[in-house]
Motif scaffolding. Structure first.
Motif, PDB file in Angstrom:
ATOM      1  N   GLN A 211       7.758   2.367  32.630  1.00 50.26           N
ATOM      2  CA  GLN A 211       8.074   2.633  34.023  1.00 50.26           C
ATOM      3  C   GLN A 211       6.851   3.106  34.788  1.00 50.26           C
ATOM      4  OE1 GLN A 211      11.482   5.395  33.438  1.00 50.26           O
ATOM      5  NE2 GLN A 211      12.513   3.992  34.807  1.00 50.26           N
ATOM      6  N   VAL A 212       5.884   3.666  34.081  1.00 49.65           N
ATOM      7  CA  VAL A 212       4.685   4.204  34.708  1.00 49.65           C
ATOM      8  C   VAL A 212       3.459   3.538  34.090  1.00 49.65           C
ATOM      9  CG1 VAL A 212       3.308   6.253  35.139  1.00 49.65           C
ATOM     10  CG2 VAL A 212       5.811   6.412  35.148  1.00 49.65           C
ATOM     11  N   GLU A 213       2.694   2.862  34.915  1.00 55.56           N
ATOM     12  CA  GLU A 213       1.469   2.227  34.453  1.00 55.56           C
ATOM     13  C   GLU A 213       0.285   2.937  35.088  1.00 55.56           C
ATOM     14  OE1 GLU A 213       3.516  -2.204  34.073  1.00 55.56           O
ATOM     15  OE2 GLU A 213       1.726  -1.920  35.297  1.00 55.56           O
ATOM     16  N   GLN A 214      -0.533   3.565  34.261  1.00 55.08           N
ATOM     17  CA  GLN A 214      -1.655   4.344  34.771  1.00 55.08           C
ATOM     18  C   GLN A 214      -2.944   3.567  34.534  1.00 55.08           C
ATOM     19  OE1 GLN A 214      -1.703   8.428  33.444  1.00 55.08           O
ATOM     20  NE2 GLN A 214      -3.752   8.792  34.264  1.00 55.08           N
ATOM     21  N   SER A 215      -3.812   3.587  35.546  1.00 52.16           N
ATOM     22  CA  SER A 215      -5.085   2.872  35.416  1.00 52.16           C
ATOM     23  C   SER A 215      -6.184   3.604  36.174  1.00 52.16           C
ATOM     24  CB  SER A 215      -4.939   1.449  35.973  1.00 52.16           C
ATOM     25  OG  SER A 215      -4.628   1.499  37.358  1.00 52.16           O
TER      26      SER A 215
ATOM     27  N   CYS B 262      -1.354   5.372  39.551  1.00 46.39           N
ATOM     28  CA  CYS B 262      -0.144   5.143  38.760  1.00 46.39           C
ATOM     29  C   CYS B 262       0.795   4.267  39.551  1.00 46.39           C
ATOM     30  CB  CYS B 262       0.537   6.461  38.389  1.00 46.39           C
ATOM     31  SG  CYS B 262      -0.281   7.308  37.031  1.00 46.39           S
ATOM     32  N   ASN B 263       1.185   3.170  38.965  1.00 45.06           N
ATOM     33  CA  ASN B 263       2.177   2.279  39.566  1.00 45.06           C
ATOM     34  C   ASN B 263       3.516   2.459  38.853  1.00 45.06           C
ATOM     35  OD1 ASN B 263       0.398   1.064  41.390  1.00 45.06           O
ATOM     36  ND2 ASN B 263      -0.279  -0.424  39.865  1.00 45.06           N
ATOM     37  N   PHE B 264       4.574   2.397  39.627  1.00 43.90           N
ATOM     38  CA  PHE B 264       5.906   2.621  39.079  1.00 43.90           C
ATOM     39  C   PHE B 264       6.738   1.353  39.205  1.00 43.90           C
ATOM     40  CE2 PHE B 264       4.336   6.711  39.089  1.00 43.90           C
ATOM     41  CZ  PHE B 264       4.064   7.188  40.365  1.00 43.90           C
TER      42      PHE B 264
ATOM     43  N   ARG C 221       5.879   2.491  45.574  1.00 43.13           N
ATOM     44  CA  ARG C 221       5.902   2.736  44.142  1.00 43.13           C
ATOM     45  C   ARG C 221       4.531   2.958  43.521  1.00 43.13           C
ATOM     46  NH1 ARG C 221      10.618  -1.470  41.990  1.00 43.13           N
ATOM     47  NH2 ARG C 221      12.255  -0.712  43.409  1.00 43.13           N
ATOM     48  N   TYR C 222       3.775   3.869  44.100  1.00 43.36           N
ATOM     49  CA  TYR C 222       2.504   4.207  43.480  1.00 43.36           C
ATOM     50  C   TYR C 222       2.075   5.613  43.878  1.00 43.36           C
ATOM     51  CZ  TYR C 222      -0.094   3.756  47.836  1.00 43.36           C
ATOM     52  OH  TYR C 222      -0.566   3.939  49.102  1.00 43.36           O
ATOM     53  N   SER C 223       1.137   6.136  43.090  1.00 39.92           N
ATOM     54  CA  SER C 223       0.485   7.388  43.423  1.00 39.92           C
ATOM     55  C   SER C 223      -0.980   7.274  43.033  1.00 39.92           C
ATOM     56  CB  SER C 223       1.133   8.555  42.678  1.00 39.92           C
ATOM     57  OG  SER C 223       0.447   9.765  42.946  1.00 39.92           O
ATOM     58  N   THR C 224      -1.821   7.976  43.751  1.00 40.87           N
ATOM     59  CA  THR C 224      -3.249   7.971  43.463  1.00 40.87           C
ATOM     60  C   THR C 224      -3.777   9.394  43.347  1.00 40.87           C
ATOM     61  OG1 THR C 224      -3.751   7.823  45.807  1.00 40.87           O
ATOM     62  CG2 THR C 224      -3.703   5.751  44.572  1.00 40.87           C
TER      63      THR C 224
ATOM     64  N   THR D 287      -5.827   8.732  31.753  1.00 43.04           N
ATOM     65  CA  THR D 287      -7.142   8.186  32.097  1.00 43.04           C
ATOM     66  C   THR D 287      -8.191   9.126  31.538  1.00 43.04           C
ATOM     67  OG1 THR D 287      -6.391   7.127  34.142  1.00 43.04           O
ATOM     68  CG2 THR D 287      -8.747   7.641  33.960  1.00 43.04           C
ATOM     69  N   SER D 288      -9.058   8.595  30.709  1.00 39.99           N
ATOM     70  CA  SER D 288     -10.134   9.395  30.138  1.00 39.99           C
ATOM     71  C   SER D 288     -11.356   9.272  31.038  1.00 39.99           C
ATOM     72  CB  SER D 288     -10.452   8.898  28.728  1.00 39.99           C
ATOM     73  OG  SER D 288     -11.539   9.641  28.189  1.00 39.99           O
TER      74      SER D 288
END
Lengths: 111, 109
Positions: free
Chosen positions: B3-7, B23-25, B68-71, B103-104
């Motif tokens: 449900q949550v894709e982080q990049s 993060c895209n949801f 559907r996203y957050s930054t 995210t590293s």
């Protein structure tokens, strides 16, 4: 403000041993969580509890038991430690505005 | 699927520069929270947003539930900003926030 306390900070166990981790909070919030974090991976939910005496399984509950006998404390038991296992166990609680607050963690090493 | 894709999963910055984590949801989320992992492995709260933007020092976060996203924006990166950052989104009602994979971030001199 409040405090989330996790004991012990470091836990060294033997393969097959039953190990108990404790979490205490004085925020007076209802919902509490236990997560496991392995190096290089995200968080995985083991158990959570919506209120005193409630227990809900997370995605990683197999191999663990939990206990919420009081609102202020939430315990997690590793039923049989796995050899060479290393992870950080994080306790969290859900605040009044639904945000999460995390405890300092317990680092487990199994010899 | 998640449900949550982080990049991105890993990010390298030179000191003084900036970038954004995202993060895209896959579903509508009620709120999002951003964390940074500390040296002991615990998570430190950076932001909690139910809408709009928040700023704290060199960090700024935005959340758009409809899109559907957050930054999480980092400006003027410092060496001590290095670490792993996580987003967690709350869809409401099930008490279980969903975490991104992290995210590293490495900041180089």
């Amino acid at each position: 403000g409040g405090i989330i306390t996790q004991t012990p900070k470091f836990l060294i166990g033997q393969e097959g041993q039953k190990l108990t981790l404790k979490c205490q909070q004085n925020f007076n919030h209802d919902t509490m969580y236990w997560y496991r974090q392995d190096s290089g991976k995200g968080l995985r939910l083991i158990y959570y509890s919506i209120t005193e005496n409630d227990l809900q399984k997370g995605d990683l509950s197999e191999g663990y038991d939990a206990s919420r006998e009081k609102k202020s404390s939430f315990s997690l038991t590793v039923t049989s430690a796995q050899k060479n296992e290393m992870a950080v166990f994080l306790c969290a609680l859900r605040g009044g505005s639904y945000e999460q607050y995390f405890g300092p963690g317990t680092r487990l090493t199994v010899l | 699927g998640d449900q949550v894709e982080q990049s991105p999963s890993a990010l390298s910055l030179h000191e003084g520069t900036g970038s954004a984590l995202r993060c895209n949801f896959t579903t509508t989320m009620r709120a999002v929270q951003w964390f940074r992992k500390n040296s002991r492995g615990s998570l430190i709260n950076l932001f909690y947003l139910a809408s709009g933007t928040k700023e704290n020092g060199r960090l700024k976060s935005a959340f758009d539930s409809k899109e559907r996203y957050s930054t999480l924006h980092i400006r003027d990166a410092q060496l001590e900003d290095s670490g792993t950052y996580f987003c967690a989104a709350d869809s409401g009602g099930n008490y279980k926030p969903t975490f991104g994979k992290g995210t590293s971030l490495v900041v180089h001199p």
